[in-house]
Design a protein around this motif. Structure first.
Motif, PDB file in Angstrom:
ATOM      1  N   MET A   1      22.372 -20.586  58.163  1.00  0.00           N
ATOM      2  CA  MET A   1      21.399 -19.644  58.636  1.00  0.00           C
ATOM      3  C   MET A   1      21.925 -18.230  58.458  1.00  0.00           C
ATOM      4  N   ILE A   2      21.000 -17.301  58.323  1.00  0.00           N
ATOM      5  CA  ILE A   2      21.346 -15.905  58.094  1.00  0.00           C
ATOM      6  C   ILE A   2      20.753 -15.064  59.216  1.00  0.00           C
ATOM      7  N   TYR A   3      21.548 -14.142  59.734  1.00  0.00           N
ATOM      8  CA  TYR A   3      21.112 -13.211  60.772  1.00  0.00           C
ATOM      9  C   TYR A   3      20.920 -11.848  60.120  1.00  0.00           C
ATOM     10  N   ILE A   4      19.746 -11.260  60.297  1.00  0.00           N
ATOM     11  CA  ILE A   4      19.375 -10.029  59.606  1.00  0.00           C
ATOM     12  C   ILE A   4      19.071  -8.940  60.626  1.00  0.00           C
ATOM     13  N   LEU A   5      19.697  -7.772  60.446  1.00  0.00           N
ATOM     14  CA  LEU A   5      19.444  -6.615  61.296  1.00  0.00           C
ATOM     15  C   LEU A   5      18.509  -5.669  60.540  1.00  0.00           C
ATOM     16  N   THR A   6      17.376  -5.351  61.141  1.00  0.00           N
ATOM     17  CA  THR A   6      16.420  -4.420  60.532  1.00  0.00           C
ATOM     18  C   THR A   6      16.158  -3.256  61.487  1.00  0.00           C
ATOM     19  N   LEU A   7      15.712  -2.140  60.912  1.00  0.00           N
ATOM     20  CA  LEU A   7      15.420  -0.929  61.667  1.00  0.00           C
ATOM     21  C   LEU A   7      14.020  -0.445  61.376  1.00  0.00           C
TER      22      LEU A   7
ATOM     23  N   GLU B   1      25.286 -10.140  66.478  1.00  0.00           N
ATOM     24  CA  GLU B   1      24.950  -9.572  67.785  1.00  0.00           C
ATOM     25  C   GLU B   1      25.840  -8.378  68.116  1.00  0.00           C
ATOM     26  N   ARG B   2      27.080  -8.431  67.709  1.00  0.00           N
ATOM     27  CA  ARG B   2      28.001  -7.308  67.926  1.00  0.00           C
ATOM     28  C   ARG B   2      27.502  -6.074  67.156  1.00  0.00           C
ATOM     29  N   ALA B   3      27.110  -6.262  65.908  1.00  0.00           N
ATOM     30  CA  ALA B   3      26.592  -5.154  65.102  1.00  0.00           C
ATOM     31  C   ALA B   3      25.281  -4.619  65.686  1.00  0.00           C
ATOM     32  N   PHE B   4      24.422  -5.515  66.157  1.00  0.00           N
ATOM     33  CA  PHE B   4      23.168  -5.106  66.784  1.00  0.00           C
ATOM     34  C   PHE B   4      23.452  -4.221  67.992  1.00  0.00           C
ATOM     35  N   ASN B   5      24.369  -4.628  68.834  1.00  0.00           N
ATOM     36  CA  ASN B   5      24.690  -3.874  70.047  1.00  0.00           C
ATOM     37  C   ASN B   5      25.340  -2.526  69.746  1.00  0.00           C
ATOM     38  N   LYS B   6      26.048  -2.410  68.636  1.00  0.00           N
ATOM     39  CA  LYS B   6      26.705  -1.152  68.265  1.00  0.00           C
ATOM     40  C   LYS B   6      25.774  -0.177  67.540  1.00  0.00           C
TER      41      LYS B   6
ATOM     42  N   PHE C   1      14.124   4.389  65.595  1.00  0.00           N
ATOM     43  CA  PHE C   1      13.691   4.205  66.969  1.00  0.00           C
ATOM     44  C   PHE C   1      13.603   2.747  67.420  1.00  0.00           C
ATOM     45  N   ARG C   2      13.760   1.809  66.508  1.00  0.00           N
ATOM     46  CA  ARG C   2      13.708   0.390  66.894  1.00  0.00           C
ATOM     47  C   ARG C   2      14.665  -0.405  66.009  1.00  0.00           C
ATOM     48  N   LYS C   3      15.316  -1.401  66.623  1.00  0.00           N
ATOM     49  CA  LYS C   3      16.165  -2.319  65.859  1.00  0.00           C
ATOM     50  C   LYS C   3      15.791  -3.732  66.262  1.00  0.00           C
ATOM     51  N   GLU C   4      15.906  -4.644  65.284  1.00  0.00           N
ATOM     52  CA  GLU C   4      15.565  -6.048  65.503  1.00  0.00           C
ATOM     53  C   GLU C   4      16.626  -6.925  64.839  1.00  0.00           C
TER      54      GLU C   4
ATOM     55  N   ARG D   1      11.804 -19.566  57.206  1.00  0.00           N
ATOM     56  CA  ARG D   1      11.168 -19.124  58.453  1.00  0.00           C
ATOM     57  C   ARG D   1      12.056 -18.099  59.157  1.00  0.00           C
ATOM     58  N   ARG D   2      11.428 -16.998  59.634  1.00  0.00           N
ATOM     59  CA  ARG D   2      12.149 -15.955  60.368  1.00  0.00           C
ATOM     60  C   ARG D   2      11.751 -15.986  61.844  1.00  0.00           C
ATOM     61  N   THR D   3      12.755 -15.848  62.715  1.00  0.00           N
ATOM     62  CA  THR D   3      12.525 -15.837  64.152  1.00  0.00           C
ATOM     63  C   THR D   3      13.197 -14.600  64.733  1.00  0.00           C
ATOM     64  N   LEU D   4      12.459 -13.826  65.526  1.00  0.00           N
ATOM     65  CA  LEU D   4      13.017 -12.644  66.168  1.00  0.00           C
ATOM     66  C   LEU D   4      13.904 -13.079  67.332  1.00  0.00           C
ATOM     67  N   LEU D   5      15.175 -12.653  67.296  1.00  0.00           N
ATOM     68  CA  LEU D   5      16.123 -13.010  68.346  1.00  0.00           C
ATOM     69  C   LEU D   5      16.294 -11.895  69.379  1.00  0.00           C
ATOM     70  N   MET D   6      16.371 -10.659  68.903  1.00  0.00           N
ATOM     71  CA  MET D   6      16.605  -9.520  69.780  1.00  0.00           C
ATOM     72  C   MET D   6      15.834  -8.314  69.249  1.00  0.00           C
ATOM     73  N   GLU D   7      15.387  -7.469  70.177  1.00  0.00           N
ATOM     74  CA  GLU D   7      14.711  -6.224  69.791  1.00  0.00           C
ATOM     75  C   GLU D   7      15.052  -5.162  70.825  1.00  0.00           C
ATOM     76  N   GLU D   8      15.230  -3.935  70.345  1.00  0.00           N
ATOM     77  CA  GLU D   8      15.473  -2.816  71.254  1.00  0.00           C
ATOM     78  C   GLU D   8      14.764  -1.595  70.693  1.00  0.00           C
ATOM     79  N   ARG D   9      14.191  -0.787  71.590  1.00  0.00           N
ATOM     80  CA  ARG D   9      13.499   0.444  71.204  1.00  0.00           C
ATOM     81  C   ARG D   9      14.157   1.634  71.887  1.00  0.00           C
ATOM     82  N   TYR D  10      14.152   2.760  71.196  1.00  0.00           N
ATOM     83  CA  TYR D  10      14.673   4.007  71.743  1.00  0.00           C
ATOM     84  C   TYR D  10      13.743   4.485  72.847  1.00  0.00           C
TER      85      TYR D  10
END
Length: 71
Positions: A1-7, A34-39, A47-50, A59-68
């Motif tokens: 599986m691959i974890y992808i960080l998008t902005l 998750e470490r990279a997402f948190n940093k 203004f948003r990271k996912e 298939r893609r599943t959203l694991l985490m999201e944060e907004r400014y």
């Protein structure tokens, strides 16, 4: 599986005013992802990271999201 960080980025020329799903980086290790997402900092431009999980079948599943929040 691959974890992808998008902005998502403010982009005044776009009809919506922003561009989303901009690829930042990817990992095969969830802890590293998750470490990279948190940093990853957010602000007035980005203004948003996912963090997404992409399974072998595509298939893609959203694991985490944060907004400014502007503070």
């Amino acid at each position: 599986m691959i974890y992808i960080l998008t902005l998502s980025k403010i982009c005044p020329g776009e009809p919506s005013g922003y561009i989303s799903d901009l690829w930042e980086d990817c990992w095969t290790d969830r802890v590293a992802a998750e470490r990279a997402f948190n940093k990853m900092p957010l602000g007035n431009v980005y203004f948003r990271k996912e963090l997404w999980l992409k399974e072998p079948g595509g298939r893609r599943t959203l694991l985490m999201e944060e907004r400014y929040n502007g503070t």
